[in-house]
Design an enzyme around this catalytic site. Sequence first.
Site, short mmCIF file in Angstrom:
data_model
loop_
_atom_site.label_atom_id
_atom_site.label_comp_id
_atom_site.label_asym_id
_atom_site.label_seq_id
_atom_site.Cartn_x
_atom_site.Cartn_y
_atom_site.Cartn_z
N LYS A 203 0.83 -1.21 0.00
CA LYS A 203 0.00 0.00 0.00
C LYS A 203 0.87 1.26 0.00
CE LYS A 203 -2.97 3.08 0.30
NZ LYS A 203 -4.23 3.33 0.88
N CYS A 257 -3.52 10.95 1.77
CA CYS A 257 -2.88 9.66 1.46
C CYS A 257 -1.52 9.85 0.82
CB CYS A 257 -3.77 8.87 0.51
SG CYS A 257 -5.46 8.78 1.07
N1 SAJ Z 1 -2.11 14.82 -8.61
C1 SAJ Z 1 -1.26 15.56 -9.42
N2 SAJ Z 1 -0.97 15.09 -10.66
C2 SAJ Z 1 -1.50 13.93 -11.14
C3 SAJ Z 1 -2.35 13.17 -10.31
C4 SAJ Z 1 -2.62 13.63 -9.04
O1 SAJ Z 1 -0.76 16.62 -9.03
O2 SAJ Z 1 -1.21 13.59 -12.30
C5 SAJ Z 1 -2.41 15.30 -7.26
C6 SAJ Z 1 -3.89 15.60 -7.05
O3 SAJ Z 1 -4.24 16.88 -7.51
C7 SAJ Z 1 -4.00 15.47 -5.54
C8 SAJ Z 1 -3.00 14.38 -5.21
O4 SAJ Z 1 -2.14 14.27 -6.33
O5 SAJ Z 1 -3.63 16.67 -4.90
C9 SAJ Z 1 -3.59 13.01 -4.92
O6 SAJ Z 1 -4.67 12.73 -5.78
P1 SAJ Z 1 -4.96 11.31 -6.44
O7 SAJ Z 1 -6.24 11.41 -7.18
O8 SAJ Z 1 -3.81 10.83 -7.22
O9 SAJ Z 1 -5.07 10.29 -5.20
P2 SAJ Z 1 -5.92 10.27 -3.81
O10 SAJ Z 1 -5.05 10.84 -2.74
O11 SAJ Z 1 -7.28 10.83 -3.95
O12 SAJ Z 1 -6.07 8.67 -3.59
C10 SAJ Z 1 -4.91 7.87 -3.53
C11 SAJ Z 1 -5.08 6.67 -4.50
N3 SAJ Z 1 -3.81 6.01 -4.67
C12 SAJ Z 1 -3.28 5.77 -5.90
O13 SAJ Z 1 -3.80 6.16 -6.92
C13 SAJ Z 1 -1.99 5.01 -5.92
C14 SAJ Z 1 -6.15 5.72 -3.96
O14 SAJ Z 1 -6.25 4.56 -4.77
C15 SAJ Z 1 -5.82 5.31 -2.51
O15 SAJ Z 1 -6.80 4.44 -1.97
C16 SAJ Z 1 -5.79 6.58 -1.69
O16 SAJ Z 1 -4.73 7.42 -2.19
C17 SAJ Z 1 -5.53 6.19 -0.23
O17 SAJ Z 1 -6.51 6.16 0.53
O18 SAJ Z 1 -4.39 5.85 0.09
#
Ligand code: SAJ
Length: 406
Positions: A203, A257
């Site tokens: 994870k 996360c």
């Molecule tokens: N972000 C970027 N660029 C990108 C993608 C995301 O800057 O290309 C930023 C987003 O704006 C945000 C942050 O990253 O601020 C996180 O967003 P996210 O949509 O990537 O992820 P979370 O935090 O909503 O959810 C993540 C997920 N993990 C992965 O995709 C590996 C989810 O599957 C997990 O269950 C969750 O963390 C968790 O609970 O750990």
Amino acid sequence: MNIEKICVIGLGYIGLPTASLLANRGYKVHGVDLVQETVDIINQGKIHIVEPDLDTFVQSAVNSGNLVANIVADEADIFIIAVPTPFKANHVPNIDYIISATKGLAPFVKSGNIVILESTSPVGTTDIMEQTLKDEGVDTSKIYFAHCPERVLPGKIMHELVHNDRIVGGTTDEATKKTVEFYKTFVVGEVLETDARTAEMAKLTENSFRDVNIAFANELSMLSGKFGIDVWELIDLANRHPRVNILQPGCGVGGHCIAVDPWFIVDAAKGDAKLIKQAREVNDYKTEWVIEKVKNSALEFEKKHGKKARVACMGLAFKPDIDDLRESPALYITKRLVNDSFDVLAVEPNIENFSDFKISECKEAVKIADIIVFLVSHKEFLDLEIDDSKEIISYCKLIDRRKQKR
Ligand code: SAJ
């Protein structure tokens, strides 16, 4: 194994969706939360968090009599712990909620039960849970302990709870097998078997992988600024290579996360997780970089026009199309500008009121602002008509880039 009753500890973003899903699948679910108000809301069939479809699941779970919430645990066949794991100062993980939730099970847990940890946790936490119960005087020799990390994306939780593959790692092979059997009763995705420590690390690895890749995109965006290159065009072009897939830069990485979990590896690695640590620092630095850029633009405007710039901060949430402000870099940027006495219009279409400052209406804000800073690519921002006289700065992939300052 005959499973009738499940006790879910922690009724937040993971626990409540899981509890309501299981109750809708016919299990008797006893949900536990420390906050009496949360318990009361759920027992009325309502929800205290925003997540698509969750209201329907909770309402039918409570109406059927299968979901009941309380502030204390109860006897059950399976216990699922889904409590937060934040970090303390210096990014040291804080597993206090897990420890106290585990202690709360001591009077109820008995031989033959399964105790599952779903909270994202440092490696070794499932073993610590077992030891905690032993220390409480519980005979754990016939209790099965496993880690099954939650992996759902906020905004798609109800779908992903069922359709994602799950990783199950027990502290013994028997614990793994029994826990896998349980998840297979409601998961359509594959349920993969491993041991507890590997499941915990898997994870952390998933979220660190994402963080490192976003850091690469954020670093490119800062370099592009320096070289006078449009980063969005650069990434689009590079991604046309068959083996390149760069993520999107933003104003930093938020949420509870990805901005948190990599620190669990860094803390345990004692200096050996160099890349993961550096990525965290790059992503945090990106937010400071954005603050500097916006401040410089506002000061330049003031110098040129002899009046203070009105700066519209477009988006406060930690990612597009949600109302979640936890660890949000966009909110942090806006707060810093407000605190440093810049004239700020805060726009967040997913939130009506906010305690710290007034939320401005989207169209009105772009009309009266001098500088428009896009921080989050909410769908409401996509078709906004913006007067050519306005200065537009975008830190998310969004609008007509010809208008943007590089
Ligand atoms: N972000 C970027 N660029 C990108 C993608 C995301 O800057 O290309 C930023 C987003 O704006 C945000 C942050 O990253 O601020 C996180 O967003 P996210 O949509 O990537 O992820 P979370 O935090 O909503 O959810 C993540 C997920 N993990 C992965 O995709 C590996 C989810 O599957 C997990 O269950 C969750 O963390 C968790 O609970 O750990």
